[in-house]
Design an enzyme around this catalytic site. Structure first.
Site, PDB file in Angstrom:
ATOM      1  N   SER A  73      -9.660   1.525   3.429  1.00 11.91           N
ATOM      2  CA  SER A  73      -8.859   2.330   2.544  1.00 11.91           C
ATOM      3  C   SER A  73      -7.884   1.549   1.675  1.00 11.91           C
ATOM      4  O   SER A  73      -7.420   2.063   0.657  1.00 11.91           O
ATOM      5  CB  SER A  73      -8.063   3.353   3.367  1.00 11.91           C
ATOM      6  OG  SER A  73      -7.164   2.685   4.231  1.00 11.91           O
TER       7      SER A  73
ATOM      8  N   LYS B 127       0.853  -1.197   0.000  1.00 10.43           N
ATOM      9  CA  LYS B 127       0.000   0.000   0.000  1.00 10.43           C
ATOM     10  C   LYS B 127       0.888   1.247   0.000  1.00 10.43           C
ATOM     11  O   LYS B 127       1.939   1.274   0.670  1.00 10.43           O
ATOM     12  CB  LYS B 127      -0.869  -0.050   1.259  1.00 10.43           C
ATOM     13  CG  LYS B 127      -1.882   1.068   1.402  1.00 10.43           C
ATOM     14  CD  LYS B 127      -2.727   0.823   2.659  1.00 10.43           C
ATOM     15  CE  LYS B 127      -3.775   1.883   2.883  1.00 10.43           C
ATOM     16  NZ  LYS B 127      -4.600   1.604   4.082  1.00 10.43           N
TER      17      LYS B 127
ATOM     18  N   SER C 199      -9.587  -1.152   7.448  1.00 10.32           N
ATOM     19  CA  SER C 199      -9.120  -0.968   6.068  1.00 10.32           C
ATOM     20  C   SER C 199      -8.465  -2.158   5.408  1.00 10.32           C
ATOM     21  O   SER C 199      -8.153  -2.092   4.219  1.00 10.32           O
ATOM     22  CB  SER C 199      -8.141   0.192   6.001  1.00 10.32           C
ATOM     23  OG  SER C 199      -8.859   1.383   5.949  1.00 10.32           O
TER      24      SER C 199
HETATM   25  N1  GLN Z   1     -12.743   3.591   7.277  1.00 17.64           N
HETATM   26  C1  GLN Z   1     -11.970   3.886   8.450  1.00 17.64           C
HETATM   27  C2  GLN Z   1     -11.522   5.309   8.431  1.00 17.64           C
HETATM   28  O1  GLN Z   1     -11.748   5.972   7.471  1.00 17.64           O
HETATM   29  C3  GLN Z   1     -10.825   2.945   8.561  1.00 17.64           C
HETATM   30  C4  GLN Z   1      -9.651   3.353   7.792  1.00 17.64           C
HETATM   31  C5  GLN Z   1      -8.464   2.479   8.011  1.00 17.64           C
HETATM   32  O2  GLN Z   1      -8.583   1.415   8.611  1.00 17.64           O
HETATM   33  N2  GLN Z   1      -7.326   2.965   7.570  1.00 17.64           N
HETATM   34  O3  GLN Z   1     -10.935   5.785   9.386  1.00 17.64           O
END
Ligand code: GLN
Length: 477
Positions: free
Chosen positions: A151, A76, A175
């Site tokens: 994400s 990532k 995410s």
């Molecule tokens: N959807 C969650 C957020 O926007 C989790 C994001 C993540 O795990 N990086 O914070």
């Protein structure tokens, strides 16, 4: 379909001349190019990967190779890799190159893995749909009109569309698990502290965890064994012994007791997902697994506590992007302060700005006690709930997400709806425990349904055993 079952099988086939690593890597490069429309990669290192393939193929043939020899891995675009771009899918880090390599990534390289590229994600890992990227949306390979989740959307798609063998993502509130469920692959968020965060760009440091995406349980276990462990560069990395997760993942005589938290099966959950989990529970029962209803009464506070604490930490972590030290510096501004303001205004996207403002607000003098401190206390209560449950059961079963992959644009203008899609995943981050998405089935639209298992801290072995059992005996995706 790839012609090997997992990483160990791939090494074996190369040794026996049944598979050419060079052809395998050029095959992946071709697939990445053929699937450009999915927008899964921000950067591809095709030439370097092919050169490495040559060298590593020789190493494998000579018998002198690492445990991940020839495994093609995507990371990532929030994980540092020396001398390569590190953008976090943000305009503010455009043209920024990393000056060191993340510990987890270095451990992969040291075992002769091949890093094929950097995957697209929501800007600074903030999002649940991969619609917040300066590089544009990522498309779900199962249905291109739908989001891949976020994400770590690019990393999930890279596995689902067979663009690499393994990918790394990060999981701060879901995410890894949520995009894994939307794309139909395995996605593991280990215990907080299991894997060093050194070189993982900080979003919410007390939640951030590196996670792993694969198509099979053995590869997941192999990679986890390699990247886990104490690291002098991360004071929060844990000293706990790192088991050989692979050999531990045998599935004889599993007599797990599994908790069903009733709060995770109420309103808001898709009927099809609910029925699918019930079906799996019945099958597991017939194989001797024991189930009991458990209570996680603080569940209704997960989202509020998570979004207060994560945004508070984000507002502090993202203060470093000021145009003076990293990436983009705006041309406008006649003094230092104006330069800061215009660099941040130009460089950050809408969601990141929203989080910085929310986080600054909950930390501000008049509201600190009412929001930040209160949320910290709720976090403790959430952790206590899990401690109580894990004194009675080995694992918890739940949905990973309340729905299957939603349509692009469906929630983009409604942040609250978007935040609510993290309802079943944020709890594991609040409690610091491991969670795994298991790709289980498909809904009536042909979209993947994922099921989440959670375990107590440092009990990933139990997750992997259950996953292996299901992979061997019950998966029907
Ligand atoms: N959807 C969650 C957020 O926007 C989790 C994001 C993540 O795990 N990086 O914070």
């Amino acid at each position: 379909m790839l012609s090997y079952k997992n990483i160990s099988d791939k090494i074996l086939q190369i040794k026996e001349n049944k598979l050419s690593l060079k052809e395998n890597v050029s095959g992946f490069v071709k697939r990445i190019n053929d699937n450009k429309h999915l927008n899964a990669f921000n950067f591809v290192f095709a030439d370097e990967a092919l050169e490495n393939a040559k060298k590593i193929e020789e190493k494998i043939k000579s018998g002198n190779h690492g445990k991940l020899a020839g495994a093609v891995i995507a990371i990532k675009d929030v994980l540092a890799l020396k001398d390569k771009p590190l953008t976090c899918s943000s305009k503010i880090l455009k043209n920024f190159n990393s000056i060191y390599t993340a510990t987890a990534v270095q451990k992969l390289i040291d075992e002769d893995a091949i890093i094929i590229g950097r995957t697209n994600c929501d800007e600074f890992a903030m999002g649940s749909s991969n619609e917040n990227s300066a590089f544009g949306n990522v498309l779900n390979p199962v249905d291109n009109t739908r989001v891949p989740g976020g994400s770590s959307g690019g990393s999930a798609v890279a596995i689902a569309a067979e663009l690499c063998d393994v990918s790394l993502g990060t999981d701060t509130g879901g995410s890894v698990r949520q995009p894994a469920s939307f794309c139909g692959v395995y996605g593991l968020k280990p215990t907080y502290g299991r894997i060093s965060r050194y070189g993982l760009t900080a979003y919410a440091s007390s939640f951030d965890t590196i996670g792993i995406f694969t198509k099979d349980v053995d590869s997941l276990a192999t990679v986890l064994s390699i990247i886990s462990g104490k690291d002098a560069n991360d004071a929060t990395s844990a000293d706990n012994e790192v088991p050989n997760f692979l050999s531990e993942s045998d599935t004889d005589n599993l007599n797990f007791k599994i908790g069903i938290p009733k709060e995770y099966f109420g309103e808001g959950l898709s009927k099809e997902i609910k029925e699918n989990i019930e079906e799996l529970i019945n099958k597991l029962k017939s194989h001797g697994f024991e189930f009991m209803e458990v209570e996680l009464p603080t569940t209704e506070y997960n989202i509020a506590a998570y979004y207060i604490l994560a945004t508070a930490e984000a507002s502090s972590n993202l203060a470093r992007y000021d145009g003076a030290r990293y990436g983009l510096r705006a041309k406008e501004g006649s003094n230092l302060n104006e330069m800061y303001v215009s660099s941040r205004s130009e460089g950050f996207g809408t969601e990141v700005k929203r989080r910085i403002m929310l986080g600054t607000y909950v930390l501000s003098a008049g509201y600190y006690d009412a929001y930040y401190l209160k949320a910290q206390k709720v976090r403790r209560l959430i952790k206590n709930d899990f401690n109580k449950v894990f004194s009675k059961v080995d694992l918890i079963i739940s949905p990973t997400s309340p729905s299957t992959a939603f349509r692009i644009g469906e929630k983009a203008n409604d942040p609250l709806q978007m935040y609510l899609s993290d309802i079943y995943t944020t709890s594991a981050n609040l409690a610091g425990i491991p969670g795994l998405n298991i790709p289980h089935s498909k809904d009536s639209n042909g979209l993947p349904i994922g099921i989440q298992f959670m375990a107590n801290q440092f009990e990933e072995v139990k997750l992997l055993k259950a996953a292996k059992f299901i992979e061997n005996n019950l998966a029907h995706i």
